[in-house]
Design a protein around this motif. Structure first.
Motif, PDB file in Angstrom:
ATOM      1  N   TYR A   1       0.837  -1.201   0.000  1.00  0.00           N
ATOM      2  CA  TYR A   1       0.000   0.000   0.000  1.00  0.00           C
ATOM      3  C   TYR A   1       0.875   1.255   0.000  1.00  0.00           C
ATOM      4  O   TYR A   1       0.692   2.156  -0.822  1.00  0.00           O
ATOM      5  N   TYR A   2       1.846   1.307   0.898  1.00  0.00           N
ATOM      6  CA  TYR A   2       2.698   2.485   0.987  1.00  0.00           C
ATOM      7  C   TYR A   2       3.664   2.589  -0.189  1.00  0.00           C
ATOM      8  O   TYR A   2       4.002   3.704  -0.614  1.00  0.00           O
ATOM      9  N   ASN A   3       4.103   1.470  -0.754  1.00  0.00           N
ATOM     10  CA  ASN A   3       4.928   1.522  -1.958  1.00  0.00           C
ATOM     11  C   ASN A   3       4.139   2.100  -3.128  1.00  0.00           C
ATOM     12  O   ASN A   3       4.682   2.844  -3.946  1.00  0.00           O
ATOM     13  N   THR A   4       2.865   1.769  -3.226  1.00  0.00           N
ATOM     14  CA  THR A   4       2.020   2.330  -4.276  1.00  0.00           C
ATOM     15  C   THR A   4       1.902   3.839  -4.116  1.00  0.00           C
ATOM     16  O   THR A   4       2.050   4.592  -5.092  1.00  0.00           O
ATOM     17  N   ILE A   5       1.663   4.297  -2.908  1.00  0.00           N
ATOM     18  CA  ILE A   5       1.590   5.748  -2.653  1.00  0.00           C
ATOM     19  C   ILE A   5       2.921   6.406  -2.992  1.00  0.00           C
ATOM     20  O   ILE A   5       2.959   7.453  -3.642  1.00  0.00           O
ATOM     21  N   ARG A   6       4.023   5.790  -2.566  1.00  0.00           N
ATOM     22  CA  ARG A   6       5.354   6.319  -2.870  1.00  0.00           C
ATOM     23  C   ARG A   6       5.552   6.462  -4.366  1.00  0.00           C
ATOM     24  O   ARG A   6       6.002   7.503  -4.859  1.00  0.00           O
ATOM     25  N   ASN A   7       5.198   5.410  -5.122  1.00  0.00           N
ATOM     26  CA  ASN A   7       5.402   5.440  -6.565  1.00  0.00           C
ATOM     27  C   ASN A   7       4.569   6.520  -7.240  1.00  0.00           C
ATOM     28  O   ASN A   7       5.040   7.194  -8.160  1.00  0.00           O
TER      29      ASN A   7
ATOM     30  N   ALA B   1      16.734  13.488 -20.284  1.00  0.00           N
ATOM     31  CA  ALA B   1      17.200  12.256 -19.636  1.00  0.00           C
ATOM     32  C   ALA B   1      17.021  12.312 -18.117  1.00  0.00           C
ATOM     33  O   ALA B   1      17.880  11.888 -17.367  1.00  0.00           O
ATOM     34  N   VAL B   2      15.879  12.820 -17.688  1.00  0.00           N
ATOM     35  CA  VAL B   2      15.619  12.976 -16.262  1.00  0.00           C
ATOM     36  C   VAL B   2      15.650  11.634 -15.539  1.00  0.00           C
ATOM     37  O   VAL B   2      16.279  11.505 -14.490  1.00  0.00           O
ATOM     38  N   LEU B   3      14.987  10.621 -16.089  1.00  0.00           N
ATOM     39  CA  LEU B   3      14.948   9.322 -15.426  1.00  0.00           C
ATOM     40  C   LEU B   3      16.342   8.710 -15.308  1.00  0.00           C
ATOM     41  O   LEU B   3      16.692   8.149 -14.270  1.00  0.00           O
ATOM     42  N   LYS B   4      17.128   8.807 -16.360  1.00  0.00           N
ATOM     43  CA  LYS B   4      18.491   8.273 -16.332  1.00  0.00           C
ATOM     44  C   LYS B   4      19.321   9.003 -15.281  1.00  0.00           C
ATOM     45  O   LYS B   4      20.047   8.369 -14.507  1.00  0.00           O
ATOM     46  N   ASN B   5      19.209  10.307 -15.221  1.00  0.00           N
ATOM     47  CA  ASN B   5      19.958  11.086 -14.234  1.00  0.00           C
ATOM     48  C   ASN B   5      19.501  10.772 -12.808  1.00  0.00           C
ATOM     49  O   ASN B   5      20.320  10.650 -11.899  1.00  0.00           O
ATOM     50  N   LEU B   6      18.191  10.656 -12.614  1.00  0.00           N
ATOM     51  CA  LEU B   6      17.676  10.308 -11.286  1.00  0.00           C
ATOM     52  C   LEU B   6      18.169   8.935 -10.855  1.00  0.00           C
ATOM     53  O   LEU B   6      18.604   8.750  -9.709  1.00  0.00           O
ATOM     54  N   ALA B   7      18.098   7.947 -11.753  1.00  0.00           N
ATOM     55  CA  ALA B   7      18.532   6.594 -11.430  1.00  0.00           C
ATOM     56  C   ALA B   7      20.004   6.574 -11.038  1.00  0.00           C
ATOM     57  O   ALA B   7      20.397   5.866 -10.112  1.00  0.00           O
ATOM     58  N   GLY B   8      20.804   7.379 -11.703  1.00  0.00           N
ATOM     59  CA  GLY B   8      22.231   7.456 -11.382  1.00  0.00           C
ATOM     60  C   GLY B   8      22.499   8.082 -10.028  1.00  0.00           C
ATOM     61  O   GLY B   8      23.454   7.726  -9.338  1.00  0.00           O
ATOM     62  N   LYS B   9      21.658   9.020  -9.621  1.00  0.00           N
ATOM     63  CA  LYS B   9      21.844   9.708  -8.334  1.00  0.00           C
ATOM     64  C   LYS B   9      21.188   8.980  -7.170  1.00  0.00           C
ATOM     65  O   LYS B   9      21.556   9.203  -6.023  1.00  0.00           O
ATOM     66  N   LEU B  10      20.196   8.130  -7.449  1.00  0.00           N
ATOM     67  CA  LEU B  10      19.451   7.454  -6.382  1.00  0.00           C
ATOM     68  C   LEU B  10      19.870   5.996  -6.210  1.00  0.00           C
ATOM     69  O   LEU B  10      19.094   5.185  -5.722  1.00  0.00           O
ATOM     70  N   ILE B  11      21.096   5.682  -6.558  1.00  0.00           N
ATOM     71  CA  ILE B  11      21.556   4.293  -6.487  1.00  0.00           C
ATOM     72  C   ILE B  11      21.578   3.752  -5.060  1.00  0.00           C
ATOM     73  O   ILE B  11      21.541   2.552  -4.853  1.00  0.00           O
ATOM     74  N   HIS B  12      21.607   4.627  -4.081  1.00  0.00           N
ATOM     75  CA  HIS B  12      21.642   4.192  -2.681  1.00  0.00           C
ATOM     76  C   HIS B  12      20.261   3.753  -2.173  1.00  0.00           C
ATOM     77  O   HIS B  12      20.154   3.190  -1.091  1.00  0.00           O
ATOM     78  N   ILE B  13      19.213   3.964  -2.972  1.00  0.00           N
ATOM     79  CA  ILE B  13      17.866   3.551  -2.593  1.00  0.00           C
ATOM     80  C   ILE B  13      17.507   2.307  -3.392  1.00  0.00           C
ATOM     81  O   ILE B  13      17.443   2.336  -4.622  1.00  0.00           O
ATOM     82  N   LYS B  14      17.246   1.209  -2.675  1.00  0.00           N
ATOM     83  CA  LYS B  14      16.925  -0.055  -3.332  1.00  0.00           C
ATOM     84  C   LYS B  14      15.646   0.094  -4.172  1.00  0.00           C
ATOM     85  O   LYS B  14      14.662   0.651  -3.721  1.00  0.00           O
ATOM     86  N   GLY B  15      15.704  -0.374  -5.411  1.00  0.00           N
ATOM     87  CA  GLY B  15      14.546  -0.325  -6.287  1.00  0.00           C
ATOM     88  C   GLY B  15      14.434   0.935  -7.121  1.00  0.00           C
ATOM     89  O   GLY B  15      13.494   1.088  -7.883  1.00  0.00           O
ATOM     90  N   MET B  16      15.374   1.843  -6.997  1.00  0.00           N
ATOM     91  CA  MET B  16      15.313   3.092  -7.762  1.00  0.00           C
ATOM     92  C   MET B  16      16.299   3.046  -8.920  1.00  0.00           C
ATOM     93  O   MET B  16      17.215   3.828  -9.030  1.00  0.00           O
ATOM     94  N   SER B  17      16.079   2.100  -9.817  1.00  0.00           N
ATOM     95  CA  SER B  17      16.917   1.992 -10.997  1.00  0.00           C
ATOM     96  C   SER B  17      16.194   2.593 -12.193  1.00  0.00           C
ATOM     97  O   SER B  17      15.016   2.958 -12.097  1.00  0.00           O
ATOM     98  N   MET B  18      16.855   2.686 -13.298  1.00  0.00           N
ATOM     99  CA  MET B  18      16.260   3.241 -14.509  1.00  0.00           C
ATOM    100  C   MET B  18      15.008   2.472 -14.923  1.00  0.00           C
ATOM    101  O   MET B  18      14.006   3.058 -15.279  1.00  0.00           O
ATOM    102  N   THR B  19      15.053   1.153 -14.840  1.00  0.00           N
ATOM    103  CA  THR B  19      13.912   0.362 -15.262  1.00  0.00           C
ATOM    104  C   THR B  19      12.763   0.411 -14.256  1.00  0.00           C
ATOM    105  O   THR B  19      11.612   0.242 -14.617  1.00  0.00           O
ATOM    106  N   ASN B  20      13.085   0.611 -12.995  1.00  0.00           N
ATOM    107  CA  ASN B  20      12.036   0.687 -11.991  1.00  0.00           C
ATOM    108  C   ASN B  20      11.405   2.054 -11.981  1.00  0.00           C
ATOM    109  O   ASN B  20      10.323   2.267 -11.563  1.00  0.00           O
TER     110      ASN B  20
END
Length: 75
Positions: A27-33, A56-75
């Motif tokens: 439930y909370y992951n859905t709200i987060r997303n 390339a916002v998503l690519k840049n975000l994925a590169g900066k958020l690598i410390h958060i599990k599940g925050m990759s380019m594909t996710n």
């Protein structure tokens, strides 16, 4: 209560409450997303009706958020 009943009670409690915990996490992951999507839309559109693409916002975000599990380019 005998030992067998104790085991059953512990197992049933674990299973039922674990299902509830997983449900709440989903439930909370859905709200987060949804919120993350909202933030990205607001950033890209600058309050306008349409976004300008190619930044390339998503690519840049994925590169900066690598410390958060599940925050990759594909996710």
């Amino acid at each position: 209560m005998n030992f067998e009943n104790l085991l059953i009670a512990i197992e049933e409690t674990h299973v039922k409450l674990n299902r509830k915990a997983i449900s709440q996490v989903n439930y909370y992951n859905t709200i987060r997303n949804w919120l993350i999507g909202y933030f990205i839309i607001e950033f890209e559109q600058y309050g306008e009706d349409r976004a300008t693409y190619g930044n390339a916002v998503l690519k840049n975000l994925a590169g900066k958020l690598i410390h958060i599990k599940g925050m990759s380019m594909t996710n």
